[in-house]
Design a protein around this motif. Structure first.
Motif, PDB file in Angstrom:
ATOM      1  N   VAL A  73       9.324  13.475  -3.457  1.00  0.00           N
ATOM      2  CA  VAL A  73       9.626  12.876  -4.896  1.00  0.00           C
ATOM      3  C   VAL A  73       8.901  13.505  -5.832  1.00  0.00           C
ATOM      4  N   GLY A  74       7.444  13.972  -5.461  1.00  0.00           N
ATOM      5  CA  GLY A  74       6.543  14.704  -6.410  1.00  0.00           C
ATOM      6  C   GLY A  74       6.771  16.118  -6.652  1.00  0.00           C
ATOM      7  N   VAL A  75       7.273  16.803  -5.283  1.00  0.00           N
ATOM      8  CA  VAL A  75       7.535  18.135  -5.423  1.00  0.00           C
ATOM      9  C   VAL A  75       8.711  18.309  -6.297  1.00  0.00           C
ATOM     10  N   PHE A  76       9.852  17.363  -6.239  1.00  0.00           N
ATOM     11  CA  PHE A  76      10.937  17.611  -7.071  1.00  0.00           C
ATOM     12  C   PHE A  76      10.557  17.290  -8.544  1.00  0.00           C
ATOM     13  N   LEU A  77       9.688  16.273  -8.775  1.00  0.00           N
ATOM     14  CA  LEU A  77       9.223  15.921 -10.103  1.00  0.00           C
ATOM     15  C   LEU A  77       8.685  16.997 -10.882  1.00  0.00           C
ATOM     16  N   VAL A  78       7.483  17.811 -10.046  1.00  0.00           N
ATOM     17  CA  VAL A  78       7.189  18.878 -10.586  1.00  0.00           C
ATOM     18  C   VAL A  78       8.032  19.859 -10.961  1.00  0.00           C
ATOM     19  N   LEU A  79       9.108  20.289  -9.944  1.00  0.00           N
ATOM     20  CA  LEU A  79       9.994  21.233 -10.361  1.00  0.00           C
ATOM     21  C   LEU A  79      10.967  20.873 -11.626  1.00  0.00           C
ATOM     22  N   MET A  80      11.251  19.629 -11.442  1.00  0.00           N
ATOM     23  CA  MET A  80      12.133  19.045 -12.609  1.00  0.00           C
ATOM     24  C   MET A  80      11.650  18.856 -13.904  1.00  0.00           C
ATOM     25  N   LEU A  81      10.180  18.891 -14.114  1.00  0.00           N
ATOM     26  CA  LEU A  81       9.537  18.654 -15.425  1.00  0.00           C
ATOM     27  C   LEU A  81       9.137  19.929 -15.881  1.00  0.00           C
TER      28      LEU A  81
ATOM     29  N   LEU B 122       0.209  -0.919  -0.526  1.00  0.00           N
ATOM     30  CA  LEU B 122       0.852  -0.142   0.296  1.00  0.00           C
ATOM     31  C   LEU B 122       1.212   1.203  -0.780  1.00  0.00           C
ATOM     32  N   GLY B 123       1.984   0.900  -1.738  1.00  0.00           N
ATOM     33  CA  GLY B 123       2.568   1.901  -2.559  1.00  0.00           C
ATOM     34  C   GLY B 123       1.288   2.696  -3.184  1.00  0.00           C
ATOM     35  N   VAL B 124       0.419   2.191  -3.745  1.00  0.00           N
ATOM     36  CA  VAL B 124      -0.858   2.935  -4.355  1.00  0.00           C
ATOM     37  C   VAL B 124      -1.439   3.764  -3.265  1.00  0.00           C
ATOM     38  N   LEU B 125      -1.710   3.226  -1.990  1.00  0.00           N
ATOM     39  CA  LEU B 125      -2.328   4.053  -0.976  1.00  0.00           C
ATOM     40  C   LEU B 125      -1.620   5.067  -0.547  1.00  0.00           C
ATOM     41  N   GLY B 126      -0.093   4.810  -0.369  1.00  0.00           N
ATOM     42  CA  GLY B 126       0.569   6.264   0.089  1.00  0.00           C
ATOM     43  C   GLY B 126       0.637   7.035  -1.152  1.00  0.00           C
ATOM     44  N   SER B 127       0.286   6.605  -2.428  1.00  0.00           N
ATOM     45  CA  SER B 127       0.709   7.765  -3.337  1.00  0.00           C
ATOM     46  C   SER B 127      -0.561   8.643  -3.408  1.00  0.00           C
ATOM     47  N   LEU B 128      -1.830   8.179  -2.911  1.00  0.00           N
ATOM     48  CA  LEU B 128      -3.112   9.222  -2.943  1.00  0.00           C
ATOM     49  C   LEU B 128      -2.879  10.487  -2.338  1.00  0.00           C
ATOM     50  N   LEU B 129      -2.471  10.692  -1.163  1.00  0.00           N
ATOM     51  CA  LEU B 129      -2.354  11.899  -0.473  1.00  0.00           C
ATOM     52  C   LEU B 129      -1.392  12.781  -1.058  1.00  0.00           C
ATOM     53  N   PRO B 130       0.156  12.298  -1.500  1.00  0.00           N
ATOM     54  CA  PRO B 130       0.593  13.196  -2.296  1.00  0.00           C
ATOM     55  C   PRO B 130       0.191  13.591  -3.804  1.00  0.00           C
ATOM     56  N   ILE B 131      -0.672  12.916  -4.349  1.00  0.00           N
ATOM     57  CA  ILE B 131      -1.041  13.337  -5.629  1.00  0.00           C
ATOM     58  C   ILE B 131      -2.125  14.573  -5.364  1.00  0.00           C
ATOM     59  N   ALA B 132      -3.013  14.386  -4.090  1.00  0.00           N
ATOM     60  CA  ALA B 132      -3.969  15.518  -3.941  1.00  0.00           C
ATOM     61  C   ALA B 132      -3.150  16.743  -3.413  1.00  0.00           C
TER      62      ALA B 132
ATOM     63  N   ALA C  37      -1.784  17.385 -15.036  1.00  0.00           N
ATOM     64  CA  ALA C  37      -2.222  16.779 -13.624  1.00  0.00           C
ATOM     65  C   ALA C  37      -2.315  15.242 -13.817  1.00  0.00           C
ATOM     66  N   LEU C  38      -2.763  14.579 -14.981  1.00  0.00           N
ATOM     67  CA  LEU C  38      -3.081  13.439 -15.207  1.00  0.00           C
ATOM     68  C   LEU C  38      -1.599  12.632 -15.250  1.00  0.00           C
ATOM     69  N   GLN C  39      -0.724  13.362 -16.017  1.00  0.00           N
ATOM     70  CA  GLN C  39       0.570  12.622 -16.089  1.00  0.00           C
ATOM     71  C   GLN C  39       1.312  12.576 -14.872  1.00  0.00           C
ATOM     72  N   ILE C  40       1.268  13.608 -14.227  1.00  0.00           N
ATOM     73  CA  ILE C  40       1.904  13.522 -12.704  1.00  0.00           C
ATOM     74  C   ILE C  40       1.352  12.540 -11.800  1.00  0.00           C
ATOM     75  N   SER C  41       0.220  12.530 -12.039  1.00  0.00           N
ATOM     76  CA  SER C  41      -0.568  11.249 -11.288  1.00  0.00           C
ATOM     77  C   SER C  41      -0.530   9.966 -11.449  1.00  0.00           C
ATOM     78  N   LEU C  42      -0.277   9.739 -12.753  1.00  0.00           N
ATOM     79  CA  LEU C  42       0.158   8.307 -12.974  1.00  0.00           C
ATOM     80  C   LEU C  42       1.767   8.059 -12.808  1.00  0.00           C
TER      81      LEU C  42
END
Length: 297
Positions: A38-46, A227-237, A268-273
């Protein structure tokens, strides 16, 4: 809800997250895997949306005025353009300025145009910008109908294709992200469902002693959010490191002024949030969807 009760739910949710060690790892793994996609597609789309907006913002209408037009005719054209809905700005360029710009833009080769300073063949022009780039074609068509307009140019052959491509790209990107988010919800829901299945007896006992559905649901709500927040840490990094590397080393983009990706900060801050928000949301949603079935005991 009292603060003490809310505090209890959070403590219970955190305890359950820790207590169900392997299932927590499995759930976080499911969230991590899908959020990376999801993050990769978000970066591409934004970034695609940013580049498309920049290109659309550069679209301008150039309305050339006939050489025979008097000053009163030019004033009338200006008044008519001002009356058009959707015009954001308008500048008047004299033919002398046009010639000067042409000479400057052509460098040494442009010096030959200096011969025309006494008998300038160029036209005065209005440069018009639409507040909404998608309205460019309509505004250009209205200007073209005015008296003493020699020609209207806004790169018609390229602009229409550009707008259509941008719209298709945005729609496809949005559809892919929505599909990935629903896939993530499905995966997390199933993973959490296995966790809750092991605690079906516990939920049944709580129902028998009179616990309300909301009272039972809250710890699972908190657990899903964790679980959702923990699972988002590695994708953000992963995404931030990859994007930083991209902004520092993708020198090929520097050759094209019209292709400018978003700056690392504040992107970086926007995509992390955004990723944390999506992770927490799908964790909560997946948890609530899973626990709903067992509350009917």
């Amino acid at each position: 809800m009292k603060f003490s009760t809310l505090k209890r739910h959070f403590k219970e949710g955190a305890r359950n997250t820790w207590r169900n060690g392997w299932m927590t790892i499995a759930s976080v793994g499911a969230v991590t895997t899908t959020l990376i996609l999801v993050g990769v597609f978000l970066v591409l789309m934004l970034n695609l949306n940013h580049i498309a907006s920049e290109l659309e913002e550069d679209v301008q209408i150039k309305a050339l005025i006939e050489l025979t037009a008097e000053q009163s005719d030019v004033d009338q054209i200006e008044e008519n353009i001002n009356d058009i809905n959707g015009v954001e700005s308008m500048d008047f360029i004299t033919k002398e300025e046009e010639l000067e710009n042409l000479i400057d833009s052509m460098g040494e080769q442009g010096q030959a145009w200096g011969l025309y300073e006494q008998d300038n063949p160029l036209n005065d022009a209005f440069i018009v910008k639409a507040s909404n780039p998608l309205e460019t074609e309509r505004i250009a068509a209205e200007i073209e109908e005015f008296d003493f307009i020699y020609r209207v140019n806004y790169g018609q052959e390229y602009v229409d294709t550009l707008f259509k491509f941008n719209q298709y790209a945005r729609n496809i990107g949005l559809a892919l992200i929505i599909a990935l988010v629903f896939t993530a919800i499905f995966l997390i829901s199933n993973t959490i469902k296995i966790t809750i299945l092991a605690r079906k007896k516990e939920i049944g006992i709580m129902k028998l002693v009179g616990a309300t559905n909301n009272f039972i649901r809250w710890p699972f709500f908190v657990e899903g959010m964790f679980l959702g927040v923990l699972g988002s840490l590695l994708p953000i990094a992963v995404i931030l490191i990859g994007y930083y590397f991209l902004t520092q080393n993708l020198t090929i983009l520097q050759q094209f002024d019209f292709v400018k990706i978003l700056d690392f900060y504040p992107f970086a801050l926007q995509i992390s949030l955004i990723i944390v928000g999506i992770g927490a949301s799908i964790g909560v949603w997946g948890s609530l969807m899973s626990v709903r079935k067992f509350l009917k005991v």
